[in-house]
Write a protein that holds these residues in place. Structure first.
Motif, PDB file in Angstrom:
ATOM      1  N   SER A 291      -2.684  11.551  -6.336  1.00 24.64           N
ATOM      2  CA  SER A 291      -2.603  11.827  -4.680  1.00 24.64           C
ATOM      3  C   SER A 291      -2.821  13.191  -4.268  1.00 24.64           C
ATOM      4  CB  SER A 291      -1.272  11.323  -4.252  1.00 24.64           C
ATOM      5  OG  SER A 291      -0.861  10.122  -4.488  1.00 24.64           O
ATOM      6  N   HIS A 292      -3.510  13.977  -5.092  1.00 21.21           N
ATOM      7  CA  HIS A 292      -3.909  15.384  -4.727  1.00 21.21           C
ATOM      8  C   HIS A 292      -5.016  15.176  -3.640  1.00 21.21           C
ATOM      9  CE1 HIS A 292      -4.983  19.560  -4.893  1.00 21.21           C
ATOM     10  NE2 HIS A 292      -6.107  19.257  -5.524  1.00 21.21           N
TER      11      HIS A 292
ATOM     12  N   ASN B  21     -14.124  18.520  12.017  1.00 21.26           N
ATOM     13  CA  ASN B  21     -13.780  17.641  10.981  1.00 21.26           C
ATOM     14  C   ASN B  21     -14.552  18.195   9.865  1.00 21.26           C
ATOM     15  OD1 ASN B  21     -12.092  15.195  11.954  1.00 21.26           O
ATOM     16  ND2 ASN B  21     -13.928  15.611  13.493  1.00 21.26           N
ATOM     17  N   ASP B  22     -13.698  18.158   8.740  1.00 23.05           N
ATOM     18  CA  ASP B  22     -14.407  18.390   7.286  1.00 23.05           C
ATOM     19  C   ASP B  22     -14.099  17.403   6.467  1.00 23.05           C
ATOM     20  OD1 ASP B  22     -15.399  21.300   7.261  1.00 23.05           O
ATOM     21  OD2 ASP B  22     -12.931  21.723   7.613  1.00 23.05           O
ATOM     22  N   ILE B  23     -14.708  17.221   5.312  1.00 23.67           N
ATOM     23  CA  ILE B  23     -14.672  16.252   4.348  1.00 23.67           C
ATOM     24  C   ILE B  23     -13.444  16.727   3.433  1.00 23.67           C
ATOM     25  CG2 ILE B  23     -15.944  14.743   2.534  1.00 23.67           C
ATOM     26  CD1 ILE B  23     -16.899  14.628   5.490  1.00 23.67           C
ATOM     27  N   TYR B  24     -12.683  15.527   2.706  1.00 20.81           N
ATOM     28  CA  TYR B  24     -11.678  15.797   1.971  1.00 20.81           C
ATOM     29  C   TYR B  24     -11.724  14.695   0.911  1.00 20.81           C
ATOM     30  CZ  TYR B  24      -9.579  19.088   5.076  1.00 20.81           C
ATOM     31  OH  TYR B  24      -9.210  20.251   5.921  1.00 20.81           O
ATOM     32  N   GLN B  25     -11.317  15.061  -0.301  1.00 23.91           N
ATOM     33  CA  GLN B  25     -11.195  14.208  -1.338  1.00 23.91           C
ATOM     34  C   GLN B  25      -9.718  13.863  -1.672  1.00 23.91           C
ATOM     35  OE1 GLN B  25     -13.886  14.615  -4.963  1.00 23.91           O
ATOM     36  NE2 GLN B  25     -11.964  15.790  -5.671  1.00 23.91           N
ATOM     37  N   PHE B  26      -9.431  12.478  -2.017  1.00 26.29           N
ATOM     38  CA  PHE B  26      -8.126  12.053  -2.232  1.00 26.29           C
ATOM     39  C   PHE B  26      -8.083  11.758  -3.810  1.00 26.29           C
ATOM     40  CE2 PHE B  26      -4.953   8.547  -2.687  1.00 26.29           C
ATOM     41  CZ  PHE B  26      -3.758   8.986  -2.685  1.00 26.29           C
TER      42      PHE B  26
ATOM     43  N   GLY C 288       0.890  -1.189  -0.059  1.00 27.05           N
ATOM     44  CA  GLY C 288       0.117  -0.176  -0.117  1.00 27.05           C
ATOM     45  C   GLY C 288       0.768   1.361  -0.001  1.00 27.05           C
ATOM     46  N   ARG C 289       0.037   2.513  -0.184  1.00 18.43           N
ATOM     47  CA  ARG C 289       0.720   3.565  -0.066  1.00 18.43           C
ATOM     48  C   ARG C 289      -0.200   4.694   0.753  1.00 18.43           C
ATOM     49  NH1 ARG C 289      -1.383   7.216  -4.456  1.00 18.43           N
ATOM     50  NH2 ARG C 289      -2.800   5.969  -5.623  1.00 18.43           N
ATOM     51  N   PRO C 290       0.307   5.591   1.518  1.00 25.22           N
ATOM     52  CA  PRO C 290      -0.411   6.327   2.568  1.00 25.22           C
ATOM     53  C   PRO C 290      -1.511   7.367   1.759  1.00 25.22           C
ATOM     54  CG  PRO C 290       1.786   7.069   2.597  1.00 25.22           C
ATOM     55  CD  PRO C 290       1.707   5.737   1.603  1.00 25.22           C
ATOM     56  N   VAL C 291      -2.627   7.366   2.029  1.00 32.64           N
ATOM     57  CA  VAL C 291      -3.543   8.704   1.653  1.00 32.64           C
ATOM     58  C   VAL C 291      -3.181   9.726   2.505  1.00 32.64           C
ATOM     59  CG1 VAL C 291      -5.933   9.336   1.665  1.00 32.64           C
ATOM     60  CG2 VAL C 291      -5.342   7.167   0.857  1.00 32.64           C
ATOM     61  N   THR C 292      -3.103   9.444   3.795  1.00 34.01           N
ATOM     62  CA  THR C 292      -2.655  10.456   5.037  1.00 34.01           C
ATOM     63  C   THR C 292      -1.609   9.684   5.732  1.00 34.01           C
ATOM     64  OG1 THR C 292      -4.275   9.663   6.779  1.00 34.01           O
ATOM     65  CG2 THR C 292      -4.920  11.249   4.931  1.00 34.01           C
TER      66      THR C 292
ATOM     67  N   PHE D  89     -12.962  11.220   2.484  1.00 32.61           N
ATOM     68  CA  PHE D  89     -12.702  10.975   3.881  1.00 32.61           C
ATOM     69  C   PHE D  89     -13.042  12.130   4.859  1.00 32.61           C
ATOM     70  CE2 PHE D  89      -8.676  12.570   2.167  1.00 32.61           C
ATOM     71  CZ  PHE D  89      -7.956  13.053   3.409  1.00 32.61           C
ATOM     72  N   THR D  90     -13.012  11.934   6.117  1.00 31.31           N
ATOM     73  CA  THR D  90     -13.247  12.915   7.091  1.00 31.31           C
ATOM     74  C   THR D  90     -11.741  13.278   7.880  1.00 31.31           C
ATOM     75  OG1 THR D  90     -14.599  13.688   8.785  1.00 31.31           O
ATOM     76  CG2 THR D  90     -13.942  11.555   8.812  1.00 31.31           C
ATOM     77  N   SER D  91     -11.575  14.399   7.960  1.00 30.87           N
ATOM     78  CA  SER D  91     -10.174  14.769   8.839  1.00 30.87           C
ATOM     79  C   SER D  91     -10.425  16.053   9.575  1.00 30.87           C
ATOM     80  CB  SER D  91      -9.236  15.045   7.682  1.00 30.87           C
ATOM     81  OG  SER D  91      -7.854  15.494   7.975  1.00 30.87           O
ATOM     82  N   ASP D  92      -9.503  16.262  10.423  1.00 30.89           N
ATOM     83  CA  ASP D  92      -9.479  17.192  11.399  1.00 30.89           C
ATOM     84  C   ASP D  92      -8.284  18.230  11.219  1.00 30.89           C
ATOM     85  OD1 ASP D  92      -7.188  15.799  12.401  1.00 30.89           O
ATOM     86  OD2 ASP D  92      -7.921  15.905  14.571  1.00 30.89           O
ATOM     87  N   ARG D  93      -7.621  17.918   9.914  1.00 30.75           N
ATOM     88  CA  ARG D  93      -6.498  18.676   9.619  1.00 30.75           C
ATOM     89  C   ARG D  93      -6.877  20.161   9.268  1.00 30.75           C
ATOM     90  NH1 ARG D  93      -4.330  16.252   4.840  1.00 30.75           N
ATOM     91  NH2 ARG D  93      -4.857  14.385   5.840  1.00 30.75           N
TER      92      ARG D  93
END
Length: 317
Positions: A105-106, A95-100, A52-56, A76-80
């Motif tokens: 990998s953007h 937390n907001d919603i993000y898209q990978f 595998g490779r990391p998304v985060t 995915f949801t993230s607190d970044r």
């Protein structure tokens, strides 16, 4: 045991203890998402998985992944920290919603709500003009419900129910199955109706609920009084419940469907699967070792609609 660095085939299964997560900002820390390549050989009914490779890969909460319908993106949801062009200039305590984007990998931020948190994202359309996602909005205890966002338009309620919803699964022909956050129970909202106490389905249910691929039904994890945990099929059309397969006693309660009707689970560091058509026992696909020394265990998993990718959530130390 098979080596994860090599492609492996079906063989057997083991056991895993997983952390039960409820979508609550108080628990929002210490999770990353990794993505793995899957391959299915139909003539041999065999799966293989590669490294595998990391998304985060950071300290913080990155969780609840879901693939887009065309399998090109992972929500995915993230607190970044909020994006620089948003109204917030401080690190997000929510937390907001993000898209990978799987190809390059953007990562793109999709929701900007400093006073609220969003969880459990699902995508229904992915082109930029009509991109449509749904997610749970946490608006303070006990208010928590499913909303829909299309492009940059203001979001609106996706379902009419006011039942505090932690998780949900939607079949566009039937309606939405809701997991009540504080009751660990399921309610069903048929299309065009409002779910309330009259739409109660079943109690003692785990958080992993899904619309079953190629079926007019849903699946859920039913916790039995004797400690057994059964994955069951629920049909809203005739209000029937049918047992599909039991989980090993200490395996993760998080499971996922592939579009060709295999169930996947993480079991003591092993990726295991069950073929609904053959109805055999759980079978080993590959060992899934910890990505590195920063991680403790695996929890949630999800399979892309094209059956070519697996996403796993890892708990950080």
């Amino acid at each position: 045991m098979p080596n994860h660095n090599n492609n492996t085939t079906l063989a057997g299964y083991g056991v895993l203890t997983a952390l039960l997560l409820v979508p609550c900002s108080a628990l929002a820390a210490g999770f990353d998402i990794w993505i793995y390549k899957l391959n299915y050989q139909d003539n041999q009914q065999q799966w293989t998985v590669t490294d595998g490779r990391p998304v985060t890969e950071r300290d913080g909460y990155d969780n609840q992944p879901n693939f887009s319908p065309d399998s090109s993106q992972l929500l995915f949801t993230s607190d970044r920290q909020a994006a620089p062009n948003s109204n917030s200039q401080t690190p997000a305590a929510h937390n907001d919603i993000y898209q990978f984007q799987i190809a390059d990998s953007h990562i793109e931020q999709l929701t900007f709500t400093p006073e609220q948190s969003e969880y459990s994202p699902q995508a229904f359309k992915t082109d930029k003009a009509t991109k449509q996602i749904t997610y749970v909005v946490e608006q303070g205890v006990p208010h928590q419900s499913v909303w829909q966002q299309t492009g940059n338009a203001p979001r609106k309620r996706a379902i009419k129910s006011l039942i505090p919803t932690g998780y949900y699964a939607t079949n566009e022909n039937l309606g939405t199955l809701l997991w009540a956050r504080y009751a660990y129970s399921l309610y069903f909202e048929p299309n065009g109706e409002t779910a309330d106490e009259r739409h109660f389905v079943v109690a003692n249910v785990g958080r992993s609920i899904h619309a079953i691929p190629n079926d007019e039904a849903f699946s859920y994890l039913h916790k039995q009084l004797d400690g057994d945990r059964l994955i069951k099929r629920y049909s809203p059309k005739d209000n029937s419940h049918t047992a599909l397969i039991a989980l090993p006693n200490s395996a993760s309660e998080d499971y996922a469907w592939s579009q060709n009707n295999w169930l996947f689970n993480i079991d003591n560091g092993q990726l295991v699967a069950w073929n609904r058509a053959s109805k055999n026992s759980w079978q080993l696909i590959s060992s899934i070792p910890l990505p590195n020394a920063n991680y403790l265990s695996a929890s949630r998993i999800t399979i892309s609609p094209d059956n070519q990718h697996l996403a796993i959530v890892w708990q950080r130390k």
